[in-house]
Design a protein around this motif. Structure first.
Motif, short mmCIF file in Angstrom:
data_model
loop_
_atom_site.label_atom_id
_atom_site.label_comp_id
_atom_site.label_asym_id
_atom_site.label_seq_id
_atom_site.Cartn_x
_atom_site.Cartn_y
_atom_site.Cartn_z
N UNK A 1 3.54 -9.15 -6.86
CA UNK A 1 3.25 -8.00 -6.09
C UNK A 1 2.17 -7.34 -6.44
N UNK A 2 1.29 -6.96 -5.72
CA UNK A 2 0.16 -6.04 -6.05
C UNK A 2 0.41 -4.67 -5.32
N UNK A 3 0.22 -3.65 -6.05
CA UNK A 3 0.21 -2.20 -5.50
C UNK A 3 -0.93 -1.61 -5.07
N UNK A 4 -1.34 -1.02 -4.05
CA UNK A 4 -2.48 -0.35 -3.69
C UNK A 4 -2.43 1.15 -3.25
N UNK A 5 -3.31 1.88 -3.74
CA UNK A 5 -3.29 3.20 -3.12
C UNK A 5 -4.76 3.69 -3.14
N UNK A 6 -5.24 4.88 -3.06
CA UNK A 6 -6.61 5.39 -3.02
C UNK A 6 -7.42 4.87 -4.23
N UNK B 1 0.95 -1.12 -0.09
CA UNK B 1 -0.04 0.00 0.08
C UNK B 1 1.07 1.23 0.05
N UNK B 2 0.89 1.99 -0.88
CA UNK B 2 1.81 3.23 -1.22
C UNK B 2 1.17 4.42 -0.80
N UNK B 3 0.11 4.36 -0.07
CA UNK B 3 -0.44 5.50 0.60
C UNK B 3 0.21 5.97 1.83
N UNK B 4 -0.15 7.25 2.38
CA UNK B 4 0.58 7.61 3.51
C UNK B 4 0.39 6.92 4.59
N UNK B 5 1.26 6.70 5.60
CA UNK B 5 1.09 6.12 6.90
C UNK B 5 -0.51 6.29 7.41
N UNK B 6 -0.89 7.73 7.53
CA UNK B 6 -1.99 8.14 7.98
C UNK B 6 -3.16 7.69 7.27
N UNK C 1 -3.15 -7.86 5.92
CA UNK C 1 -1.97 -8.51 5.23
C UNK C 1 -1.05 -7.66 4.45
N UNK C 2 -1.60 -6.41 3.90
CA UNK C 2 -0.69 -5.44 3.38
C UNK C 2 0.30 -4.92 4.02
#
Length: 195
Positions: free
Chosen positions: A65-70, A27-32, A41-42
């Protein structure tokens, strides 16, 4: 060469997660944003960290690998960064966490309702433009602040990057829990593939 589709919809990802060898989820979003809601599991690897430490991170990643964001935009940028580091066959969750949630898929939540980064950018840009236009009645030069923001948003759209978003990501409420490359690398190396 990558013969597999680079985008996965929520239903396809759920099926792969239920399979015998589930992919790693980054998950490449911000920690917040991640703390507010994330797929169980991400791993949280913010985009700026992924770009800066992609070679080190790739040593702990396999090809699945699967990348996730908003919404899928930042994940697409992460996919490109990993491809440049030699990691092929990565995927992006189409529609991001928004599509995942709309599909009724499970999410871990921390109970806090933080604004996602894209909403923060719209708020800051909008209020700055509004304040500049209203203020330009008294101080005519303020109209150039509005023009600067408009130009920045146009550049962001054309280049698919956002300087304002990168700056907002560094603010304390977007940092969330400690997120450093050493910790993430150790988790990836120690835990192997998430169950």
């Amino acid at each position: 060469m990558n013969d597999m589709p680079t985008r996965l919809d929520a239903a396809s990802l759920r099926a792969r997660l239920d399979g015998p060898t589930p992919p790693r989820l980054l998950d490449v979003r911000t920690p917040g944003e991640f703390a507010t809601a994330h797929i169980p599991g991400s791993y949280n690897v913010p985009l700026d960290m992924l770009r800066e430490h992609r070679d080190e991170l790739c040593r702990h990643l396999d090809e699945d690998v699967v990348l996730i964001c908003r919404s899928g935009v930042r994940a697409g940028q992460g996919e490109q960064a990993l491809a440049e580091a030699g990691l092929r066959n990565t995927r992006v969750l189409e529609g991001g966490i928004t599509a995942w949630e709309a599909a009724g898929a499970p999410l871990n939540r921390d109970g806090r309702n933080r604004w996602d980064l894209e909403r923060q950018v719209r708020f800051v840009a909008g209020t700055t433009v509004l304040a500049a236009v209203v203020g330009s009645v008294a101080v005519p030069g303020l109209k150039w602040v509005a023009a600067f923001i408009g130009g920045g948003l146009t550049f962001a759209a054309l280049t698919n990057t956002c300087a304002m978003g990168m700056l907002l990501a560094k603010l304390p409420f977007n940092r969330g829990a400690s997120c450093d490359v050493g910790t993430i690398s150790a988790q990836l190396a120690k835990e192997g593939r998430p169950a």
